[in-house]
Design a protein around this motif. Structure first.
Motif, PDB file in Angstrom:
ATOM      1  N   ILE A 262      72.631  22.120  58.023  1.00  0.00           N
ATOM      2  CA  ILE A 262      71.252  22.041  58.258  1.00  0.00           C
ATOM      3  C   ILE A 262      70.580  23.240  57.889  1.00  0.00           C
ATOM      4  O   ILE A 262      69.546  23.352  57.126  1.00  0.00           O
ATOM      5  N   THR A 263      71.477  24.355  57.506  1.00  0.00           N
ATOM      6  CA  THR A 263      71.192  25.801  56.882  1.00  0.00           C
ATOM      7  C   THR A 263      70.489  25.227  55.499  1.00  0.00           C
ATOM      8  O   THR A 263      69.491  25.682  55.204  1.00  0.00           O
ATOM      9  N   GLY A 264      71.362  24.509  54.702  1.00  0.00           N
ATOM     10  CA  GLY A 264      71.106  24.126  53.236  1.00  0.00           C
ATOM     11  C   GLY A 264      69.945  23.459  53.419  1.00  0.00           C
ATOM     12  O   GLY A 264      69.076  23.645  52.495  1.00  0.00           O
ATOM     13  N   ALA A 265      69.693  22.374  54.128  1.00  0.00           N
ATOM     14  CA  ALA A 265      68.612  21.320  54.190  1.00  0.00           C
ATOM     15  C   ALA A 265      67.349  22.454  54.340  1.00  0.00           C
ATOM     16  O   ALA A 265      66.411  22.024  53.736  1.00  0.00           O
ATOM     17  N   LEU A 266      67.394  23.208  55.303  1.00  0.00           N
ATOM     18  CA  LEU A 266      66.128  24.161  55.481  1.00  0.00           C
ATOM     19  C   LEU A 266      65.719  24.661  54.155  1.00  0.00           C
ATOM     20  O   LEU A 266      64.469  24.880  54.010  1.00  0.00           O
ATOM     21  N   LEU A 267      66.676  25.452  53.424  1.00  0.00           N
ATOM     22  CA  LEU A 267      66.338  25.982  52.140  1.00  0.00           C
ATOM     23  C   LEU A 267      65.683  25.085  50.904  1.00  0.00           C
ATOM     24  O   LEU A 267      65.020  25.430  50.594  1.00  0.00           O
ATOM     25  N   VAL A 268      66.564  23.853  51.041  1.00  0.00           N
ATOM     26  CA  VAL A 268      66.360  22.681  49.942  1.00  0.00           C
ATOM     27  C   VAL A 268      64.854  22.344  50.064  1.00  0.00           C
ATOM     28  O   VAL A 268      63.956  22.280  49.232  1.00  0.00           O
ATOM     29  N   GLU A 269      64.617  22.245  51.432  1.00  0.00           N
ATOM     30  CA  GLU A 269      63.196  21.785  51.808  1.00  0.00           C
ATOM     31  C   GLU A 269      62.018  22.598  51.593  1.00  0.00           C
ATOM     32  O   GLU A 269      61.097  22.218  51.218  1.00  0.00           O
ATOM     33  N   THR A 270      62.409  23.710  51.749  1.00  0.00           N
ATOM     34  CA  THR A 270      61.300  24.790  51.279  1.00  0.00           C
ATOM     35  C   THR A 270      61.062  24.822  49.919  1.00  0.00           C
ATOM     36  O   THR A 270      60.062  24.810  49.444  1.00  0.00           O
ATOM     37  N   VAL A 271      62.156  24.752  48.989  1.00  0.00           N
ATOM     38  CA  VAL A 271      61.972  24.950  47.754  1.00  0.00           C
ATOM     39  C   VAL A 271      61.341  23.626  47.169  1.00  0.00           C
ATOM     40  O   VAL A 271      60.461  23.800  46.030  1.00  0.00           O
ATOM     41  N   PHE A 272      61.697  22.523  47.588  1.00  0.00           N
ATOM     42  CA  PHE A 272      61.109  21.119  47.061  1.00  0.00           C
ATOM     43  C   PHE A 272      59.785  20.941  47.941  1.00  0.00           C
ATOM     44  O   PHE A 272      59.503  19.553  47.900  1.00  0.00           O
ATOM     45  N   SER A 273      59.160  21.609  48.851  1.00  0.00           N
ATOM     46  CA  SER A 273      58.022  21.069  49.639  1.00  0.00           C
ATOM     47  C   SER A 273      58.243  19.778  50.329  1.00  0.00           C
ATOM     48  O   SER A 273      57.331  19.008  50.479  1.00  0.00           O
ATOM     49  N   TRP A 274      59.479  19.714  50.834  1.00  0.00           N
ATOM     50  CA  TRP A 274      59.639  18.505  51.499  1.00  0.00           C
ATOM     51  C   TRP A 274      59.054  18.433  52.934  1.00  0.00           C
ATOM     52  O   TRP A 274      59.311  19.601  53.539  1.00  0.00           O
ATOM     53  N   PRO A 275      58.570  17.464  53.243  1.00  0.00           N
ATOM     54  CA  PRO A 275      57.756  17.509  54.745  1.00  0.00           C
ATOM     55  C   PRO A 275      58.561  17.632  55.844  1.00  0.00           C
ATOM     56  O   PRO A 275      58.009  16.975  56.823  1.00  0.00           O
ATOM     57  N   GLY A 276      59.808  18.052  55.901  1.00  0.00           N
ATOM     58  CA  GLY A 276      60.637  17.952  56.982  1.00  0.00           C
ATOM     59  C   GLY A 276      60.325  19.078  57.780  1.00  0.00           C
ATOM     60  O   GLY A 276      59.028  19.837  58.007  1.00  0.00           O
ATOM     61  N   ILE A 277      61.518  19.672  58.684  1.00  0.00           N
ATOM     62  CA  ILE A 277      61.166  20.584  59.815  1.00  0.00           C
ATOM     63  C   ILE A 277      61.238  22.061  58.995  1.00  0.00           C
ATOM     64  O   ILE A 277      61.061  22.812  59.886  1.00  0.00           O
ATOM     65  N   ALA A 278      61.584  22.357  57.949  1.00  0.00           N
ATOM     66  CA  ALA A 278      61.493  23.571  57.415  1.00  0.00           C
ATOM     67  C   ALA A 278      60.439  24.309  57.578  1.00  0.00           C
ATOM     68  O   ALA A 278      60.339  25.507  58.048  1.00  0.00           O
ATOM     69  N   ARG A 279      59.400  23.909  57.075  1.00  0.00           N
ATOM     70  CA  ARG A 279      58.085  24.405  56.928  1.00  0.00           C
ATOM     71  C   ARG A 279      57.700  24.845  58.348  1.00  0.00           C
ATOM     72  O   ARG A 279      57.259  25.673  58.432  1.00  0.00           O
ATOM     73  N   ALA A 280      57.753  23.943  59.279  1.00  0.00           N
ATOM     74  CA  ALA A 280      57.465  24.360  60.471  1.00  0.00           C
ATOM     75  C   ALA A 280      58.035  25.419  61.272  1.00  0.00           C
ATOM     76  O   ALA A 280      57.715  26.267  61.848  1.00  0.00           O
ATOM     77  N   THR A 281      59.551  25.399  60.976  1.00  0.00           N
ATOM     78  CA  THR A 281      60.492  26.407  61.294  1.00  0.00           C
ATOM     79  C   THR A 281      59.894  27.887  60.829  1.00  0.00           C
ATOM     80  O   THR A 281      59.797  28.517  61.642  1.00  0.00           O
TER      81      THR A 281
END
Lengths: 326, 294
Positions: A262-281
């Protein structure tokens, strides 16, 4: 009591443990939010609080119940949370459930594909490394794994982004669509390649090293030596006898790696501007939006608990030697 | 039983199995690398003054050259020099946070292990509960409450990392408690506190120190991740995460060198720290020589 029923009780007991954990975690988050010096009402008005009439402010305070005791507020939140109403996100001006609903699918897509790929990589490379223990292949695989373990996942992400998206221009480097294209399965698949690959190679080292280690240990076990003595070919001994026994502990690792995933996904989403929950977090944290941040954290905790439960149940089903009173 | 160890037969001379390497091979390189890094971090700031606000746009965005080994950033600052400062901040955060969490973890673990019973059970359930929350998320929540700052980052790392130390100390204390010398101490009239401070704690100290050194890279990683998300140290402060975060913008226009150096330095330092503590761990308990982590 049959074993199957025992496993059932194990699952029930673990579920019964999960409920108080979630309650405690959510209550602790609630207390933390209350302890912070930020007043949601002042936050809501911003600078307009200067011009707002005191009656209006008082009205809002009463409506939101911000001056009631923490326990009363928590109880109110909990009553609504069970019915699916998680409150409103202050930073995004939307109901929290809508914010999460919009983004969760993308995160689940990224995480599930990335995790599967990491598992496949882990099994494949781990077996290869153990098979050729001490060879150059083994050394490069384990060396690469140690380096990847030490590298921050977002740094790997930026490197991959630079090489494959900016220099070689093979693949798109961010988002899920190019320009104003509508979302399509093909487009998403192409946009997914880089984030999924980065998530997978950042998670794979643990699996690779774990599989390698367990395989090496199982090479000294009697049943493997027996198979070898019967003259079975190498590949059969490794895949049929050694790998099979060393895969069992692998199941528990799956559960244990979930928080890191989950931690990794949060960071990967941030790098690739993935529209998941990372930005919202991150937005929620920067804007002290506890309704959203708390809901996301409790949700992630729930996922981890359920994942651990599943891993344990699978382990118990697969290996009859596992004791069930833990 | 070592003779029975079977390895699939090598197909060619090229892949012939080499004898297992002794763990010592990593002692020297790790020690040298860590020595150089620590020396640089401690000594360089004494001789070269880095003004964090100093800007020289004439030499901005230069690729690596003889004058600037790792190039300059968008404000004309030397990337390598800034890296040294960044590493200093990150290592300080890592060491302080690791020490705090080790102390907290030891306290909880020792209490749980030596008191036992319901107290132990409840305390360990609490540890389990906190361990179920992904570290980075919990860290983000804590930083959100305290607002991004140096102390907030340290507190958030310390509060999420004491669990490992607590578990290690508890299990060590539980196994030590059954040993004859503890019985002897109790028979000899030692009080609970005396048993704990004179006999139990000194015996878990090596394990705790080892866990603390292994925690340092993890804490540095945590700080870097928080800073990268914009939730760590203030943006103008040089830290590894902030540098990589800043470098993202330059990456889009081709400035690869700004993120290369901090990342590489972090990887090398992490490998050196875990390599050294790996050697130490092997000395401490030779049975567990082959482990997952270094």
């Amino acid at each position: 009591m049959t074993r199957r029923r025992a496993i059932g009780t194990l699952a029930l007991r673990r579920l019964a443990f999960a409920v108080p954990v979630l309650l405690v975690v959510s209550f602790a988050l609630f207390v933390l939010a209350k302890a912070s010096p930020f007043d949601p009402v002042e936050r809501y008005f911003g600078v307009r609080i200067m011009g707002a009439s005191p009656e209006r402010v008082a009205q809002l305070r009463a409506n939101w119940g911000v001056d009631e005791p923490v326990v009363a507020q928590y109880w109110a939140w909990l009553r609504h949370a069970v019915t699916g109403d998680l409150g409103d996100s202050l930073s995004l001006q939307q109901p929290v459930s809508a914010v999460i609903g919009d983004r969760l699918g993308w995160t689940v897509l990224l995480v599930s594909v990335g995790f599967t790929l990491a598992l496949v990589l882990g099994l494949l490379l781990g077996t290869l490394a153990a098979w050729r223990q001490g060879s150059w292949l083994d050394r490069s695989i384990t060396g690469g794994c140690y380096a990847l373990e030490a590298a921050p996942v977002f740094w790997v992400g930026l490197a991959v982004l630079y090489v494959f998206a900016l220099q070689l221009r093979w693949l798109p480097g961010g988002g899920v669509t190019t320009g104003s294209e509508p979302v399509s399965a093909g487009g998403v698949a192409v946009h997914m390649v880089l984030p999924v690959a980065v998530l997978a190679i950042s998670q794979a080292p643990w699996f690779v090293l774990f599989v390698r280690q367990n395989l090496l240990e199982s090479f000294t076990q009697d049943h493997v030596i027996g198979a070898r003595a019967r003259g079975l070919p190498d590949h059969l001994v490794v895949s049929g006898h050694a790998l099979r026994t060393s895969l069992l502990p692998f199941l528990t690792l799956l559960g244990a790696r979930l928080p890191e995933l989950i931690t990794g996904a949060l960071l990967v989403e941030t790098v690739f501007s993935w529209p998941g929950i990372a930005r919202a977090t991150v937005e929620a944290a920067l804007n002290v939006d506890f309704a959203l941040l708390g809901a996301l954290t409790v949700m992630a905790t729930g996922v981890v608990l359920v994942g651990n439960l599943l891993a344990d149940v699978l382990y118990a089903l697969a290996d009859p030697r596992v004791a069930l009173d833990g | 039983m070592a003779d029975l160890t079977w390895r699939p037969a090598p197909r060619s001379r090229l892949t012939a199995a080499s004898p297992p390497r002794s763990p010592r091979w990593r002692l020297l390189p790790s020690a040298v690398v860590l020595g150089v890094v620590v020396l640089a971090v401690l000594v360089v700031p004494l001789f070269v003054e880095l003004n964090e606000q100093y800007v020289d746009l004439a030499i901005a965005n230069q690729p690596p050259s003889a004058a600037h080994l790792f190039g300059t950033d968008e404000l004309g600052r030397d990337v390598l020099l800034r890296c040294v400062y960044a590493l200093r901040v990150s290592l300080t955060v890592g060491v302080v946070a690791a020490v705090i969490s080790a102390v907290a973890g030891t306290a909880v673990g020792a209490l749980a292990g030596s008191i036992g019973g319901w107290f132990d059970r409840i305390l360990m359930r609490v540890v389990d509960a906190i361990a179920s929350v992904p570290h980075l998320l919990l860290g983000i929540v804590i930083v959100a409450v305290l607002r991004p700052s140096l102390s907030a980052v340290i507190i958030s790392i310390a509060l999420t990392h004491w669990l490992t130390a607590a578990r290690i100390v508890r299990s060590e204390v539980l196994s030590l408690r059954t040993r004859p010398f503890i019985d002897a101490a109790i028979v000899g009239g030692a009080s609970r506190t005396q048993v704990l401070t004179r006999h139990l704690l000194p015996n878990v100290a090596p394990q705790v120190l080892l866990a603390t050194t292994l925690m340092v890279p993890h804490a540095v990683w945590h700080e870097t991740a928080l800073s990268f998300l914009g939730l760590g140290l203030p943006p103008h402060a040089a830290s590894v995460g902030n540098m990589i975060n800043d470098a993202q913008r330059s990456l889009l226009v081709g400035g690869w060198w700004m993120s290369l150096a901090p990342g590489l330095l972090l990887i090398i330092t992490t490998l050196a720290v875990s390599g050294l503590s790996g050697v130490w761990r092997d000395r401490l308990n030779p049975k567990r020589r082959t482990e997952l982590t270094w």
